[in-house]
Design a protein around this motif. Sequence first.
Motif, PDB file in Angstrom:
ATOM      1  N   LEU A 116       5.210  -2.732  -0.873  1.00 22.95           N
ATOM      2  CA  LEU A 116       4.420  -3.941  -1.129  1.00 22.95           C
ATOM      3  C   LEU A 116       4.793  -5.041  -0.131  1.00 22.95           C
ATOM      4  O   LEU A 116       3.923  -5.739   0.380  1.00 22.95           O
ATOM      5  CB  LEU A 116       4.616  -4.416  -2.568  1.00 22.95           C
ATOM      6  CG  LEU A 116       4.053  -3.479  -3.637  1.00 22.95           C
ATOM      7  CD1 LEU A 116       4.434  -3.975  -5.024  1.00 22.95           C
ATOM      8  CD2 LEU A 116       2.548  -3.318  -3.507  1.00 22.95           C
ATOM      9  N   ALA A 117       6.094  -5.178   0.148  1.00 23.13           N
ATOM     10  CA  ALA A 117       6.538  -6.163   1.135  1.00 23.13           C
ATOM     11  C   ALA A 117       6.027  -5.785   2.531  1.00 23.13           C
ATOM     12  O   ALA A 117       5.646  -6.659   3.321  1.00 23.13           O
ATOM     13  CB  ALA A 117       8.059  -6.271   1.131  1.00 23.13           C
ATOM     14  N   TYR A 118       6.013  -4.486   2.826  1.00 21.54           N
ATOM     15  CA  TYR A 118       5.493  -4.021   4.110  1.00 21.54           C
ATOM     16  C   TYR A 118       4.015  -4.379   4.242  1.00 21.54           C
ATOM     17  O   TYR A 118       3.575  -4.907   5.272  1.00 21.54           O
ATOM     18  CB  TYR A 118       5.706  -2.509   4.238  1.00 21.54           C
ATOM     19  CG  TYR A 118       5.250  -1.951   5.562  1.00 21.54           C
ATOM     20  CD1 TYR A 118       6.041  -2.074   6.693  1.00 21.54           C
ATOM     21  CD2 TYR A 118       4.031  -1.304   5.681  1.00 21.54           C
ATOM     22  CE1 TYR A 118       5.632  -1.564   7.924  1.00 21.54           C
ATOM     23  CE2 TYR A 118       3.609  -0.789   6.899  1.00 21.54           C
ATOM     24  CZ  TYR A 118       4.416  -0.927   8.015  1.00 21.54           C
ATOM     25  OH  TYR A 118       3.995  -0.427   9.212  1.00 21.54           O
ATOM     26  N   LEU A 119       3.230  -4.114   3.184  1.00 24.14           N
ATOM     27  CA  LEU A 119       1.811  -4.466   3.209  1.00 24.14           C
ATOM     28  C   LEU A 119       1.643  -5.969   3.389  1.00 24.14           C
ATOM     29  O   LEU A 119       0.780  -6.408   4.155  1.00 24.14           O
ATOM     30  CB  LEU A 119       1.111  -4.004   1.935  1.00 24.14           C
ATOM     31  CG  LEU A 119      -0.361  -4.422   1.794  1.00 24.14           C
ATOM     32  CD1 LEU A 119      -1.203  -3.871   2.934  1.00 24.14           C
ATOM     33  CD2 LEU A 119      -0.909  -3.996   0.447  1.00 24.14           C
ATOM     34  N   ALA A 120       2.461  -6.762   2.728  1.00 22.30           N
ATOM     35  CA  ALA A 120       2.380  -8.222   2.879  1.00 22.30           C
ATOM     36  C   ALA A 120       2.606  -8.624   4.334  1.00 22.30           C
ATOM     37  O   ALA A 120       1.897  -9.488   4.863  1.00 22.30           O
ATOM     38  CB  ALA A 120       3.396  -8.906   1.967  1.00 22.30           C
ATOM     39  N   ARG A 147      -9.819  -3.566  -6.315  1.00 20.77           N
ATOM     40  CA  ARG A 147      -8.547  -3.236  -5.661  1.00 20.77           C
ATOM     41  C   ARG A 147      -7.931  -4.410  -4.880  1.00 20.77           C
ATOM     42  O   ARG A 147      -6.720  -4.609  -4.960  1.00 20.77           O
ATOM     43  CB  ARG A 147      -8.750  -2.025  -4.755  1.00 20.77           C
ATOM     44  CG  ARG A 147      -7.503  -1.362  -4.279  1.00 20.77           C
ATOM     45  CD  ARG A 147      -6.863  -0.525  -5.347  1.00 20.77           C
ATOM     46  NE  ARG A 147      -5.788   0.277  -4.770  1.00 20.77           N
ATOM     47  CZ  ARG A 147      -4.919   0.944  -5.459  1.00 20.77           C
ATOM     48  NH1 ARG A 147      -4.996   0.961  -6.759  1.00 20.77           N
ATOM     49  NH2 ARG A 147      -3.980   1.625  -4.874  1.00 20.77           N
ATOM     50  N   PRO A 148      -8.703  -5.226  -4.135  1.00 20.53           N
ATOM     51  CA  PRO A 148      -8.073  -6.350  -3.436  1.00 20.53           C
ATOM     52  C   PRO A 148      -7.372  -7.321  -4.378  1.00 20.53           C
ATOM     53  O   PRO A 148      -6.286  -7.810  -4.078  1.00 20.53           O
ATOM     54  CB  PRO A 148      -9.239  -7.040  -2.725  1.00 20.53           C
ATOM     55  CG  PRO A 148     -10.249  -5.975  -2.559  1.00 20.53           C
ATOM     56  CD  PRO A 148     -10.112  -5.100  -3.769  1.00 20.53           C
ATOM     57  N   ARG A 149      -7.974  -7.605  -5.524  1.00 20.69           N
ATOM     58  CA  ARG A 149      -7.339  -8.513  -6.484  1.00 20.69           C
ATOM     59  C   ARG A 149      -5.994  -7.960  -6.931  1.00 20.69           C
ATOM     60  O   ARG A 149      -4.983  -8.658  -6.939  1.00 20.69           O
ATOM     61  CB  ARG A 149      -8.239  -8.751  -7.693  1.00 20.69           C
ATOM     62  CG  ARG A 149      -7.645  -9.735  -8.708  1.00 20.69           C
ATOM     63  CD  ARG A 149      -8.485  -9.821  -9.971  1.00 20.69           C
ATOM     64  NE  ARG A 149      -8.629  -8.547 -10.644  1.00 20.69           N
ATOM     65  CZ  ARG A 149      -7.704  -7.986 -11.432  1.00 20.69           C
ATOM     66  NH1 ARG A 149      -6.547  -8.589 -11.607  1.00 20.69           N
ATOM     67  NH2 ARG A 149      -7.926  -6.827 -12.012  1.00 20.69           N
ATOM     68  N   LYS A 150      -5.971  -6.689  -7.273  1.00 18.97           N
ATOM     69  CA  LYS A 150      -4.727  -6.063  -7.729  1.00 18.97           C
ATOM     70  C   LYS A 150      -3.673  -6.040  -6.623  1.00 18.97           C
ATOM     71  O   LYS A 150      -2.499  -6.320  -6.863  1.00 18.97           O
ATOM     72  CB  LYS A 150      -5.001  -4.644  -8.220  1.00 18.97           C
ATOM     73  CG  LYS A 150      -5.836  -4.590  -9.475  1.00 18.97           C
ATOM     74  CD  LYS A 150      -6.159  -3.158  -9.854  1.00 18.97           C
ATOM     75  CE  LYS A 150      -7.020  -3.100 -11.098  1.00 18.97           C
ATOM     76  NZ  LYS A 150      -7.408  -1.724 -11.423  1.00 18.97           N
ATOM     77  N   LEU A 151      -4.100  -5.711  -5.403  1.00 17.09           N
ATOM     78  CA  LEU A 151      -3.152  -5.672  -4.290  1.00 17.09           C
ATOM     79  C   LEU A 151      -2.636  -7.059  -3.939  1.00 17.09           C
ATOM     80  O   LEU A 151      -1.435  -7.247  -3.724  1.00 17.09           O
ATOM     81  CB  LEU A 151      -3.794  -5.027  -3.063  1.00 17.09           C
ATOM     82  CG  LEU A 151      -3.925  -3.517  -3.094  1.00 17.09           C
ATOM     83  CD1 LEU A 151      -4.743  -3.021  -1.904  1.00 17.09           C
ATOM     84  CD2 LEU A 151      -2.563  -2.850  -3.110  1.00 17.09           C
ATOM     85  N   TYR A 192       5.512 -11.715  -1.560  1.00 18.11           N
ATOM     86  CA  TYR A 192       6.025 -11.379  -0.230  1.00 18.11           C
ATOM     87  C   TYR A 192       5.228 -12.014   0.911  1.00 18.11           C
ATOM     88  O   TYR A 192       5.648 -11.973   2.055  1.00 18.11           O
ATOM     89  CB  TYR A 192       6.038  -9.864  -0.036  1.00 18.11           C
ATOM     90  CG  TYR A 192       6.714  -9.113  -1.149  1.00 18.11           C
ATOM     91  CD1 TYR A 192       8.100  -9.117  -1.271  1.00 18.11           C
ATOM     92  CD2 TYR A 192       5.979  -8.392  -2.084  1.00 18.11           C
ATOM     93  CE1 TYR A 192       8.734  -8.428  -2.301  1.00 18.11           C
ATOM     94  CE2 TYR A 192       6.604  -7.696  -3.110  1.00 18.11           C
ATOM     95  CZ  TYR A 192       7.973  -7.728  -3.211  1.00 18.11           C
ATOM     96  OH  TYR A 192       8.592  -7.050  -4.223  1.00 18.11           O
ATOM     97  N   ILE A 193       4.056 -12.542   0.617  1.00 22.08           N
ATOM     98  CA  ILE A 193       3.198 -13.132   1.645  1.00 22.08           C
ATOM     99  C   ILE A 193       3.825 -14.436   2.140  1.00 22.08           C
ATOM    100  O   ILE A 193       4.246 -15.264   1.340  1.00 22.08           O
ATOM    101  CB  ILE A 193       1.779 -13.406   1.086  1.00 22.08           C
ATOM    102  CG1 ILE A 193       1.057 -12.107   0.763  1.00 22.08           C
ATOM    103  CG2 ILE A 193       0.967 -14.269   2.034  1.00 22.08           C
ATOM    104  CD1 ILE A 193       0.481 -11.372   1.938  1.00 22.08           C
ATOM    105  N   LEU A 194       3.858 -14.618   3.445  1.00 23.52           N
ATOM    106  CA  LEU A 194       4.393 -15.854   4.019  1.00 23.52           C
ATOM    107  C   LEU A 194       3.306 -16.664   4.720  1.00 23.52           C
ATOM    108  O   LEU A 194       3.019 -17.792   4.342  1.00 23.52           O
ATOM    109  CB  LEU A 194       5.518 -15.536   5.006  1.00 23.52           C
ATOM    110  CG  LEU A 194       6.748 -14.837   4.431  1.00 23.52           C
ATOM    111  CD1 LEU A 194       7.722 -14.486   5.541  1.00 23.52           C
ATOM    112  CD2 LEU A 194       7.412 -15.714   3.383  1.00 23.52           C
ATOM    113  N   LEU A 195       2.701 -16.099   5.742  1.00 22.59           N
ATOM    114  CA  LEU A 195       1.760 -16.844   6.574  1.00 22.59           C
ATOM    115  C   LEU A 195       0.407 -17.063   5.910  1.00 22.59           C
ATOM    116  O   LEU A 195      -0.222 -18.095   6.115  1.00 22.59           O
ATOM    117  CB  LEU A 195       1.559 -16.127   7.915  1.00 22.59           C
ATOM    118  CG  LEU A 195       2.815 -15.948   8.762  1.00 22.59           C
ATOM    119  CD1 LEU A 195       2.501 -15.144  10.007  1.00 22.59           C
ATOM    120  CD2 LEU A 195       3.405 -17.301   9.124  1.00 22.59           C
TER     121      LEU A 195
END
Length: 124
Positions: free
Chosen positions: A17-21, A92-96, A103-106
């Motif tokens: 999940l952090a990688y995807l973020a 799916r986008p909402r769940k992801l 983990y999202i920063l930018l």
Amino acid sequence: MTQTEGLPIDSIGPTWLAYLAGIIDGEGCIRINRTKQPRGPNYSYEAILQVSMVDSEVITKMHFLFGGAVRIRKAYQPNARPAFHWWVTGDRPRKLLFAVEPYILLKRWQTLAALRILACTERH
């Protein structure tokens, strides 16, 4: 194009999940499409989460883990490489986005805005 489901989100570990973020922060696009309904003054809203890059291995892994669809766009310039596009639509986008939000920063503002819009449209 047919979308695949991917793995259940609650079975995907925090590392992925952090990688995807990180991929979303660097190469991703969070988009909300607004479509007018054929009858009446109402609109529908759909989230699209997409990533485009020249590394097919990353796109293939994301498609396997998170579902969605993949498209390859050929290179039109002599020294360019083909681009690989991965995207998810529907619920799916909402769940992801909810899963990767810590983990999202930018793209934090875009993530929170998309989640808020989707939460509002869910009730109607």
